[in-house]
Design an enzyme around this catalytic site. Structure first.
Site, PDB file in Angstrom:
ATOM      1  CG  HIS A  24      -6.736  -2.856   3.204  1.00 50.70           C
ATOM      2  ND1 HIS A  24      -6.044  -1.688   2.964  1.00 50.70           N
ATOM      3  CD2 HIS A  24      -7.980  -2.661   2.692  1.00 50.70           C
ATOM      4  CE1 HIS A  24      -6.834  -0.824   2.344  1.00 50.70           C
ATOM      5  NE2 HIS A  24      -8.016  -1.388   2.175  1.00 50.70           N
ATOM      6  CG  HIS A  28      -8.718  -3.084  -2.332  1.00 50.51           C
ATOM      7  ND1 HIS A  28      -9.647  -2.341  -3.021  1.00 50.51           N
ATOM      8  CD2 HIS A  28      -8.516  -2.423  -1.158  1.00 50.51           C
ATOM      9  CE1 HIS A  28      -9.993  -1.289  -2.300  1.00 50.51           C
ATOM     10  NE2 HIS A  28      -9.321  -1.315  -1.155  1.00 50.51           N
ATOM     11  CG  ASP A  79      -2.073   0.979   1.106  1.00 48.66           C
ATOM     12  OD1 ASP A  79      -3.225   0.521   1.017  1.00 48.66           O
ATOM     13  OD2 ASP A  79      -1.823   2.208   1.082  1.00 48.66           O
ATOM     14  CG  HIS A 117     -12.677  -3.628 -12.715  1.00 44.79           C
ATOM     15  ND1 HIS A 117     -11.921  -2.669 -12.064  1.00 44.79           N
ATOM     16  CD2 HIS A 117     -13.971  -3.289 -12.502  1.00 44.79           C
ATOM     17  CE1 HIS A 117     -12.728  -1.782 -11.508  1.00 44.79           C
ATOM     18  NE2 HIS A 117     -13.982  -2.132 -11.761  1.00 44.79           N
TER      19      HIS A 117
HETATM   20  P1  5GP Z   1      -9.747   1.373   0.428  1.00 43.77           P
HETATM   21  O1  5GP Z   1      -9.844   2.652   1.213  1.00 43.77           O
HETATM   22  O2  5GP Z   1     -10.459   1.473  -0.905  1.00 43.77           O
HETATM   23  O3  5GP Z   1     -10.152   0.154   1.190  1.00 43.77           O
HETATM   24  O4  5GP Z   1      -8.214   1.174   0.145  1.00 43.77           O
HETATM   25  C1  5GP Z   1      -7.541   1.710  -0.943  1.00 43.77           C
HETATM   26  C2  5GP Z   1      -6.064   1.655  -0.617  1.00 43.77           C
HETATM   27  O5  5GP Z   1      -5.348   1.836  -1.805  1.00 43.77           O
HETATM   28  C3  5GP Z   1      -5.614   2.742   0.367  1.00 43.77           C
HETATM   29  O6  5GP Z   1      -5.054   2.143   1.529  1.00 43.77           O
HETATM   30  C4  5GP Z   1      -4.599   3.543  -0.436  1.00 43.77           C
HETATM   31  O7  5GP Z   1      -3.496   3.975   0.324  1.00 43.77           O
HETATM   32  C5  5GP Z   1      -4.179   2.558  -1.518  1.00 43.77           C
HETATM   33  N1  5GP Z   1      -3.777   3.189  -2.772  1.00 43.77           N
HETATM   34  C6  5GP Z   1      -4.465   4.153  -3.467  1.00 43.77           C
HETATM   35  N2  5GP Z   1      -3.802   4.477  -4.588  1.00 43.77           N
HETATM   36  C7  5GP Z   1      -2.673   3.697  -4.600  1.00 43.77           C
HETATM   37  C8  5GP Z   1      -1.591   3.587  -5.524  1.00 43.77           C
HETATM   38  O8  5GP Z   1      -1.510   4.249  -6.568  1.00 43.77           O
HETATM   39  N3  5GP Z   1      -0.610   2.678  -5.215  1.00 43.77           N
HETATM   40  C9  5GP Z   1      -0.657   1.917  -4.079  1.00 43.77           C
HETATM   41  N4  5GP Z   1       0.355   1.069  -3.870  1.00 43.77           N
HETATM   42  N5  5GP Z   1      -1.672   2.001  -3.193  1.00 43.77           N
HETATM   43  C10 5GP Z   1      -2.663   2.883  -3.454  1.00 43.77           C
HETATM   44 ZN    ZN Z   2      -9.902  -2.328 -11.816  1.00 43.79          ZN
END
Ligand code: 5GP
Ligand code: ZN
Length: 114
Positions: free
Chosen positions: A102, A100, A30, A46
């Site tokens: 985490h 996704h 992340d 996707h």
């Molecule tokens: P969500 O909030 O949708 O559950 O998690 C999205 C995650 O994607 C966040 O923790 C954010 O830091 C990560 N993220 C967003 N854009 C990028 C990116 O361009 N590269 C990487 N490695 N992580 C990203």
């Molecule tokens: Zn996608």
């Protein structure tokens, strides 16, 4: 999905720090880690969120969970423990609409969920 950040990462159009890859799954660090170990595990296909899983595409969940096990082992946190988190929808904090998980660990998180 041409405008999806994670689809671009999977295709290599946006750089990422790869942790693990199979035919169906890609995992990378992340960009804004919230724990000493914070990896994102995504299906290469996707799927916009957990809501969009269905009998035709749910097989990829098997690969995601097995990938999580392998990554936790490789990063040395399978015994100490880790969390596997999916945020589904805005109220849950989902900001990237490509399914996704985490994988977070390397610290003691306690027993609270929220
Ligand atoms: P969500 O909030 O949708 O559950 O998690 C999205 C995650 O994607 C966040 O923790 C954010 O830091 C990560 N993220 C967003 N854009 C990028 C990116 O361009 N590269 C990487 N490695 N992580 C990203
Ligand atoms: Zn996608």
């Amino acid at each position: 999905m041409s405008d999806c950040i994670f689809c671009k990462i999977i295709k290599g159009e946006i750089p990422s720090k790869k942790v693990y890859e199979t035919e169906k799954v890609y995992a990378f660090y992340d960009i804004k880690p919230e724990a000493p170990i914070h990896v994102l595990i995504v299906p290469k296909v996707h799927i916009s969120s957990h809501n969009e899983l269905n009998p035709e595409n749910v097989d990829v969940m098997k690969d995601i969970h097995l990938a999580a096990n392998e990554i936790a082992k490789e990063l040395g946190i399978s015994e100490s423990g880790y969390r596997l988190i999916n945020n589904c929808g805005e109220a849950a904090g989902q900001t990237v609409f490509h399914l996704h998980y985490h994988l977070v660990g390397g610290t003691s998180m306690g027993s609270k969920i929220l």
